[in-house]
Motif scaffolding. Structure first.
Motif, PDB file in Angstrom:
ATOM      1  N   LEU A  27       0.822  -1.204   0.000  1.00  0.00           N
ATOM      2  CA  LEU A  27       0.000   0.000   0.000  1.00  0.00           C
ATOM      3  C   LEU A  27       0.858   1.256   0.000  1.00  0.00           C
ATOM      4  O   LEU A  27       1.814   1.360   0.767  1.00  0.00           O
ATOM      5  CB  LEU A  27      -0.900  -0.004   1.241  1.00  0.00           C
ATOM      6  CG  LEU A  27      -1.858   1.160   1.413  1.00  0.00           C
ATOM      7  CD1 LEU A  27      -2.907   1.171   0.297  1.00  0.00           C
ATOM      8  CD2 LEU A  27      -2.533   1.070   2.774  1.00  0.00           C
ATOM      9  N   THR A  54      -5.784   4.795   7.272  1.00  0.00           N
ATOM     10  CA  THR A  54      -6.439   3.946   6.268  1.00  0.00           C
ATOM     11  C   THR A  54      -7.653   3.169   6.776  1.00  0.00           C
ATOM     12  O   THR A  54      -8.400   2.627   5.962  1.00  0.00           O
ATOM     13  CB  THR A  54      -5.443   2.906   5.727  1.00  0.00           C
ATOM     14  OG1 THR A  54      -5.122   1.981   6.780  1.00  0.00           O
ATOM     15  CG2 THR A  54      -4.194   3.554   5.178  1.00  0.00           C
ATOM     16  N   SER A 112      -8.398  -6.092   2.216  1.00  0.00           N
ATOM     17  CA  SER A 112      -7.499  -4.990   1.858  1.00  0.00           C
ATOM     18  C   SER A 112      -8.171  -3.955   0.967  1.00  0.00           C
ATOM     19  O   SER A 112      -7.581  -2.925   0.662  1.00  0.00           O
ATOM     20  CB  SER A 112      -6.246  -5.530   1.158  1.00  0.00           C
ATOM     21  OG  SER A 112      -6.575  -6.140  -0.066  1.00  0.00           O
ATOM     22  N   ILE A 168     -10.596   0.414   2.523  1.00  0.00           N
ATOM     23  CA  ILE A 168      -9.745   1.502   2.991  1.00  0.00           C
ATOM     24  C   ILE A 168     -10.588   2.765   3.159  1.00  0.00           C
ATOM     25  O   ILE A 168     -11.358   3.135   2.277  1.00  0.00           O
ATOM     26  CB  ILE A 168      -8.583   1.756   2.020  1.00  0.00           C
ATOM     27  CG1 ILE A 168      -7.647   0.543   2.048  1.00  0.00           C
ATOM     28  CG2 ILE A 168      -7.841   3.038   2.354  1.00  0.00           C
ATOM     29  CD1 ILE A 168      -6.480   0.630   1.116  1.00  0.00           C
ATOM     30  N   TYR A 210      -4.888   6.434  -2.548  1.00  0.00           N
ATOM     31  CA  TYR A 210      -4.092   5.257  -2.201  1.00  0.00           C
ATOM     32  C   TYR A 210      -3.993   4.352  -3.408  1.00  0.00           C
ATOM     33  O   TYR A 210      -4.788   4.445  -4.348  1.00  0.00           O
ATOM     34  CB  TYR A 210      -4.686   4.503  -1.007  1.00  0.00           C
ATOM     35  CG  TYR A 210      -5.959   3.769  -1.315  1.00  0.00           C
ATOM     36  CD1 TYR A 210      -5.927   2.435  -1.736  1.00  0.00           C
ATOM     37  CD2 TYR A 210      -7.194   4.391  -1.195  1.00  0.00           C
ATOM     38  CE1 TYR A 210      -7.100   1.758  -2.028  1.00  0.00           C
ATOM     39  CE2 TYR A 210      -8.366   3.726  -1.486  1.00  0.00           C
ATOM     40  CZ  TYR A 210      -8.315   2.411  -1.896  1.00  0.00           C
ATOM     41  OH  TYR A 210      -9.466   1.733  -2.187  1.00  0.00           O
ATOM     42  N   TRP A 266      -2.463   0.110  -4.393  1.00  0.00           N
ATOM     43  CA  TRP A 266      -1.710  -1.108  -4.127  1.00  0.00           C
ATOM     44  C   TRP A 266      -0.760  -1.290  -5.292  1.00  0.00           C
ATOM     45  O   TRP A 266      -1.203  -1.326  -6.441  1.00  0.00           O
ATOM     46  CB  TRP A 266      -2.640  -2.307  -3.984  1.00  0.00           C
ATOM     47  CG  TRP A 266      -3.475  -2.260  -2.742  1.00  0.00           C
ATOM     48  CD1 TRP A 266      -4.749  -1.801  -2.626  1.00  0.00           C
ATOM     49  CD2 TRP A 266      -3.080  -2.665  -1.441  1.00  0.00           C
ATOM     50  NE1 TRP A 266      -5.178  -1.898  -1.323  1.00  0.00           N
ATOM     51  CE2 TRP A 266      -4.170  -2.425  -0.567  1.00  0.00           C
ATOM     52  CE3 TRP A 266      -1.907  -3.202  -0.907  1.00  0.00           C
ATOM     53  CZ2 TRP A 266      -4.126  -2.712   0.788  1.00  0.00           C
ATOM     54  CZ3 TRP A 266      -1.859  -3.486   0.452  1.00  0.00           C
ATOM     55  CH2 TRP A 266      -2.949  -3.248   1.282  1.00  0.00           C
TER      56      TRP A 266
END
Length: 161
Positions: free
Chosen positions: A23, A62, A107, A110, A120, A122
């Motif tokens: 992240l 987050t 995940s 967020i 954000y 990944w």
């Protein structure tokens, strides 16, 4: 952002998911290092250990919880924060420790603290954006690789500093 009760210690994390991505957060335009990409984390408060403070920072930034096991720790990086006008006074030294840890649960859930970060992503080591914070960027690929080579250990390596 530096707040009352913060120490000069900073912890950052390569928070990874089940897809082998980590992240990164894009700083808000109104804070230090505006619009730059960074790892989650921040200043450790007085009385906190690095992992407790880092878990707090990640949750605040987050909304993600981090697994309690499988943490990897790199050596402390010391450098002056005057390179990009970070939120502390010019010339004050930060002591940054980078960890690798796994997100616990989903995940994709967020919730950004938009007072600090605006976006954000990944990413993999190969697609770290060019506008990633310059002093930290060289360590991202180095730590990611070393952490992968040292599964099952707590401290990855000591670079002699």
């Amino acid at each position: 952002m530096s707040e009352a009760g913060d120490t000069e210690l900073v912890a950052k994390a390569l928070v990874y998911n089940d897809n082998g991505e980590f992240l990164i957060l894009q700083r808000a335009s109104s804070v230090g290092n505006p619009n730059k990409w960074d790892l989650p984390g921040g200043y450790i408060k007085e009385g906190e250990d690095l992992i407790t403070g880092l878990k707090r920072e990640i949750l605040e930034e987050t909304g993600l919880a981090i697994e309690d096991s499988g943490w990897r720790r790199g050596p402390e990086l010391g450098y002056s924060v005057d390179y990009e006008l970070a939120p502390r006074e010019i010339g004050v030294s930060n002591h940054v420790t980078v960890f690798k840890c796994k997100v616990s649960g989903d995940s994709t859930s967020i919730t950004l603290d938009t007072s600090e970060n605006q976006d954000y992503s990944w990413v993999t080591v190969e697609n770290v954006p060019s506008n990633f914070i310059s002093r930290l960027k060289p360590y991202v690929a180095k730590y990611w690789t070393l952490f992968d080579l040292t599964e099952g250990t707590e401290t990855v390596f000591d670079d002699g500093s």
